[in-house]
Design an enzyme around this catalytic site. Structure first.
Site, PDB file in Angstrom:
ATOM      1  N   THR A 226     -23.580 -11.893 -43.898  1.00 18.06           N
ATOM      2  CA  THR A 226     -22.809 -11.358 -42.771  1.00 18.06           C
ATOM      3  C   THR A 226     -23.683 -10.514 -41.849  1.00 18.06           C
ATOM      4  O   THR A 226     -23.591 -10.611 -40.625  1.00 18.06           O
ATOM      5  CB  THR A 226     -21.603 -10.540 -43.270  1.00 18.06           C
ATOM      6  OG1 THR A 226     -20.819 -11.357 -44.141  1.00 18.06           O
ATOM      7  CG2 THR A 226     -20.734 -10.075 -42.110  1.00 18.06           C
ATOM      8  N   CYS A 227     -24.563  -9.726 -42.416  1.00 21.13           N
ATOM      9  CA  CYS A 227     -25.467  -8.905 -41.606  1.00 21.13           C
ATOM     10  C   CYS A 227     -26.415  -9.784 -40.800  1.00 21.13           C
ATOM     11  O   CYS A 227     -26.693  -9.506 -39.634  1.00 21.13           O
ATOM     12  CB  CYS A 227     -26.258  -7.947 -42.493  1.00 21.13           C
ATOM     13  SG  CYS A 227     -25.240  -6.786 -43.421  1.00 21.13           S
ATOM     14  N   GLN A 228     -26.884 -10.840 -41.410  1.00 20.48           N
ATOM     15  CA  GLN A 228     -27.770 -11.775 -40.713  1.00 20.48           C
ATOM     16  C   GLN A 228     -27.042 -12.455 -39.561  1.00 20.48           C
ATOM     17  O   GLN A 228     -27.565 -12.530 -38.445  1.00 20.48           O
ATOM     18  CB  GLN A 228     -28.315 -12.805 -41.693  1.00 20.48           C
ATOM     19  CG  GLN A 228     -29.263 -12.220 -42.711  1.00 20.48           C
ATOM     20  CD  GLN A 228     -29.692 -13.211 -43.773  1.00 20.48           C
ATOM     21  OE1 GLN A 228     -29.240 -14.356 -43.812  1.00 20.48           O
ATOM     22  NE2 GLN A 228     -30.583 -12.772 -44.654  1.00 20.48           N
TER      23      GLN A 228
END
Length: 165
Positions: free
Chosen positions: A59-61
């Site tokens: 999700t951060c990526q």
């Protein structure tokens, strides 16, 4: 203290994200060049602060990639991606993915950013790193939008944050 979830299990932050209409707290964070920077280093620019637990998660990526795309066509806005990751890991991810339009900033030297922005996770398996949040600031560091994402694995509301600028 705010309550969020990690895979539907409650966890808590140390406080609340900066309120809309308030001035953003200053910070000292570390760049990929190992330099310390503050809000003053981005004076006169609109800012999106994307606070993520780790660029080593899907999700951060995905979030960082989406914001990198936005930044390509908005040179008046700086995208600051903040996490507890080391600058080397953040730089490696951005290099591998060809992300040249975001600025990655690490809390490696100072956790006060997480405390001051109310995103420091205080319990559960992610204790000590940040919750996911998206904050937009105008040129004068006034908070235009501020979102603490309720489920840490979910993406933030990009449209609202970007539209506020």
């Amino acid at each position: 203290m705010a309550t969020i979830t990690l895979q539907s299990n409650e966890i808590h932050t140390n406080g609340d994200v900066p309120a809309m209409g308030s001035n953003a707290p200053d910070f000292s964070l570390t760049t990929k060049e190992l330099a310390d920077v503050s809000l003053a280093d981005y004076a006169g620019k609109k800012k999106i602060i994307s606070i993520v637990p780790s660029l080593d998660t899907p999700t951060c990526q995905l979030s960082t990639k989406k914001l990198n795309e936005y930044a390509k066509s908005h040179p008046d806005t700086v995208i600051l991606v903040v996490s507890a990751d080391l600058p080397f890991a953040m730089s490696r991810f951005c290099g591998d993915e060809g992300l040249e339009n975001v600025v990655t900033l690490s809390m490696m030297r100072d956790r006060n950013f997480a405390k001051d922005y109310g995103v420091l996770i205080g319990d559960g398996p992610l204790k000590g790193i940040t919750a996911r949040a998206l904050i937009s600031l105008d040129e004068n560091n006034n908070v235009k939008t501020s979102e603490l994402v309720a489920e840490i694995a979910d993406e933030p509301d990009y449209e609202t944050a970007l539209a506020a600028l």
